[in-house]
Design an enzyme around this catalytic site. Structure first.
Site, mmCIF file in Angstrom:
data_model
loop_
_atom_site.group_PDB
_atom_site.id
_atom_site.type_symbol
_atom_site.label_atom_id
_atom_site.label_comp_id
_atom_site.label_asym_id
_atom_site.label_seq_id
_atom_site.Cartn_x
_atom_site.Cartn_y
_atom_site.Cartn_z
ATOM 1 N N ARG A 102 10.583 2.815 -1.926
ATOM 2 C CA ARG A 102 10.447 3.924 -2.883
ATOM 3 C C ARG A 102 8.993 4.407 -2.932
ATOM 4 O O ARG A 102 8.116 3.840 -2.280
ATOM 5 C CB ARG A 102 10.904 3.472 -4.267
ATOM 6 C CG ARG A 102 9.997 2.413 -4.863
ATOM 7 C CD ARG A 102 10.511 1.920 -6.199
ATOM 8 N NE ARG A 102 9.424 1.354 -6.977
ATOM 9 C CZ ARG A 102 9.579 0.717 -8.138
ATOM 10 N NH1 ARG A 102 10.781 0.573 -8.646
ATOM 11 N NH2 ARG A 102 8.539 0.251 -8.791
ATOM 12 N N GLY A 152 6.581 -2.381 1.361
ATOM 13 C CA GLY A 152 6.979 -1.748 0.094
ATOM 14 C C GLY A 152 7.484 -0.344 0.309
ATOM 15 O O GLY A 152 7.080 0.597 -0.376
ATOM 16 N N TYR A 184 -5.538 -5.377 -11.638
ATOM 17 C CA TYR A 184 -5.203 -4.390 -10.599
ATOM 18 C C TYR A 184 -6.469 -3.817 -9.951
ATOM 19 O O TYR A 184 -6.556 -3.732 -8.716
ATOM 20 C CB TYR A 184 -4.374 -3.281 -11.245
ATOM 21 C CG TYR A 184 -3.891 -2.203 -10.318
ATOM 22 C CD1 TYR A 184 -2.812 -2.427 -9.465
ATOM 23 C CD2 TYR A 184 -4.502 -0.954 -10.288
ATOM 24 C CE1 TYR A 184 -2.357 -1.422 -8.623
ATOM 25 C CE2 TYR A 184 -4.053 0.053 -9.449
ATOM 26 C CZ TYR A 184 -2.976 -0.189 -8.618
ATOM 27 O OH TYR A 184 -2.530 0.809 -7.778
ATOM 28 N N SER A 243 -6.952 2.041 -4.345
ATOM 29 C CA SER A 243 -6.732 2.912 -5.508
ATOM 30 C C SER A 243 -8.101 3.367 -5.981
ATOM 31 O O SER A 243 -9.089 2.623 -5.847
ATOM 32 C CB SER A 243 -6.045 2.144 -6.634
ATOM 33 O OG SER A 243 -6.136 2.884 -7.840
HETATM 34 P P1 NAI Z 1 6.119 1.635 -6.566
HETATM 35 O O1 NAI Z 1 6.162 0.601 -7.630
HETATM 36 O O2 NAI Z 1 6.925 2.872 -6.737
HETATM 37 O O3 NAI Z 1 6.482 0.984 -5.161
HETATM 38 C C1 NAI Z 1 5.909 -0.231 -4.754
HETATM 39 C C2 NAI Z 1 6.708 -0.788 -3.606
HETATM 40 O O4 NAI Z 1 6.161 -2.061 -3.233
HETATM 41 C C3 NAI Z 1 8.159 -1.031 -3.983
HETATM 42 O O5 NAI Z 1 8.965 -0.657 -2.887
HETATM 43 C C4 NAI Z 1 8.206 -2.539 -4.211
HETATM 44 O O6 NAI Z 1 9.477 -3.106 -3.978
HETATM 45 C C5 NAI Z 1 7.217 -3.016 -3.175
HETATM 46 N N1 NAI Z 1 6.701 -4.346 -3.469
HETATM 47 C C6 NAI Z 1 6.151 -4.794 -4.610
HETATM 48 N N2 NAI Z 1 5.816 -6.082 -4.505
HETATM 49 C C7 NAI Z 1 6.166 -6.468 -3.240
HETATM 50 C C8 NAI Z 1 6.073 -7.681 -2.529
HETATM 51 N N3 NAI Z 1 5.559 -8.783 -3.082
HETATM 52 N N4 NAI Z 1 6.520 -7.720 -1.251
HETATM 53 C C9 NAI Z 1 7.056 -6.618 -0.670
HETATM 54 N N5 NAI Z 1 7.167 -5.433 -1.308
HETATM 55 C C10 NAI Z 1 6.734 -5.367 -2.586
HETATM 56 O O7 NAI Z 1 4.584 1.963 -6.373
HETATM 57 P P2 NAI Z 1 3.844 3.242 -5.727
HETATM 58 O O8 NAI Z 1 3.336 4.054 -6.838
HETATM 59 O O9 NAI Z 1 4.648 3.853 -4.673
HETATM 60 O O10 NAI Z 1 2.586 2.495 -5.102
HETATM 61 C C11 NAI Z 1 2.458 2.151 -3.726
HETATM 62 C C12 NAI Z 1 1.064 1.653 -3.479
HETATM 63 O O11 NAI Z 1 0.114 2.647 -3.843
HETATM 64 C C13 NAI Z 1 0.693 0.403 -4.290
HETATM 65 O O12 NAI Z 1 -0.116 -0.449 -3.510
HETATM 66 C C14 NAI Z 1 -0.088 0.977 -5.436
HETATM 67 O O13 NAI Z 1 -0.964 0.039 -5.989
HETATM 68 C C15 NAI Z 1 -0.813 2.125 -4.761
HETATM 69 N N6 NAI Z 1 -1.283 3.144 -5.668
HETATM 70 C C16 NAI Z 1 -0.409 3.862 -6.427
HETATM 71 C C17 NAI Z 1 -0.889 4.825 -7.291
HETATM 72 C C18 NAI Z 1 0.004 5.661 -8.146
HETATM 73 O O14 NAI Z 1 -0.521 6.439 -8.948
HETATM 74 N N7 NAI Z 1 1.299 5.591 -8.027
HETATM 75 C C19 NAI Z 1 -2.323 5.081 -7.415
HETATM 76 C C20 NAI Z 1 -3.137 4.281 -6.574
HETATM 77 C C21 NAI Z 1 -2.620 3.344 -5.732
#
Ligand code: NAI
Length: 246
Positions: free
Chosen positions: A14, A11, A154, A141
């Site tokens: 972004r 992922g 989640y 998280s």
């Molecule tokens: P985001 O939505 O900006 O990015 C998520 C990334 O994962 C994207 O690049 C998306 O294409 C990819 N992705 C989603 N499903 C996928 C799949 N099935 N196979 C391959 N790639 C996939 O999210 P963000 O905020 O950058 O989050 C990243 C990680 O951090 C996640 O695991 C999220 O749960 C975790 N997280 C984020 C928090 C936040 O406040 N933004 C807080 C706590 C944890």
């Protein structure tokens, strides 16, 4: 610090995954970047990494599909000759109160966040066990620890990631593979954009350090756990949340 190491980041197109890619790349790692759909964003990232002299290849796929996860690890080994670091970052949300949450929204979040991590750990571990070294960092998280209304699916997936981290740490320690988790609080990314716009002030009042986190804050913690500096750290959950959950 990570010169010559191979890092797979899921992922990575972004948000936090992208910040982790930039951080590990700047520390000298060769990158294998997984993404699900956004070709343009991934191409742009690879181009900017290459301008900074960082080696990076992309692999399109879905981490919840075991064959895709296997292919990702294979590309790492074939391209760079090793697989030293796995960052299980890919994740999704489908927030709803429980009485409104559709079964498919529960299943899809568990499938990507929890089963996706399982798939990647499993296929990476096969390579790392032969090498007798490796560092795995899973993105949990704080809501996996504290819970959060509207996030039954989640928070369950992230609590699962924490349990999985500890079990994998115990299983793989004998082969010199560490497995840790990072638990971010509220980080400003696309995932939290809508939430943040609606409730920013209220959220900040619950954060002792008085601000939301940046993807770069999380990337620093990942970089530490992926480095030799963390050789004696395994099975741990490092909160990067401004003190929100203690
Ligand atoms: P985001 O939505 O900006 O990015 C998520 C990334 O994962 C994207 O690049 C998306 O294409 C990819 N992705 C989603 N499903 C996928 C799949 N099935 N196979 C391959 N790639 C996939 O999210 P963000 O905020 O950058 O989050 C990243 C990680 O951090 C996640 O695991 C999220 O749960 C975790 N997280 C984020 C928090 C936040 O406040 N933004 C807080 C706590 C944890």
């Amino acid at each position: 610090m990570l010169k010559g190491k191979t890092a797979v980041i899921t992922g990575a197109s972004r948000g936090i995954g992208k910040a982790v890619a930039v951080r590990l790349g700047k520390a000298g790692a060769n990158l294998v970047l997984s993404y699900r759909s956004n070709d343009a964003a991934m191409d742009e990232l690879i181009e900017s990494l290459e301008k900074d002299g960082i080696k990076a290849v992309k692999v399109k796929g879905d981490v919840s599909n075991s064959d895709d996860a296997k292919e990702l690890m294979k590309v790492a080994k074939e391209t760079y000759g090793s697989l030293d670091i796995l960052v299980n970052n890919a994740g999704i949300t489908k927030d709803k109160l429980i009485i409104q949450m559709k079964e498919e929204d529960f299943d899809s979040v568990i499938r990507v966040n929890l089963k996706g991590s399982y798939n990647c750990i499993k296929h990476a571990a096969k390579i790392m066990m032969k090498q007798r070294s490796g560092k795995i960092v899973n993105m949990a998280s704080v809501v996996g620890v504290s819970g959060n209304a509207g996030q039954i699916n989640y928070s369950a997936s992230k609590a699962g990631v924490i349990g999985m981290t500890k079990s994998a740490a115990r299983e793989l320690a004998g082969r010199n593979i560490t497995v840790n988790a990072v638990a971010p609080g509220f980080i400003e990314t696309d995932m939290t954009k809508d939430l943040v716009e609606k409730a920013k002030d209220g959220m900040i009042s619950g954060i002792p350090l008085g601000r939301l986190g940046l993807p770069e804050d999380v990337a620093e913690a990942v970089a530490f756990l992926a480095s030799d500096s963390a050789d004696y750290v395994t099975g741990q959950v490092l909160h990067v949340d401004g003190g929100m959950v203690m």
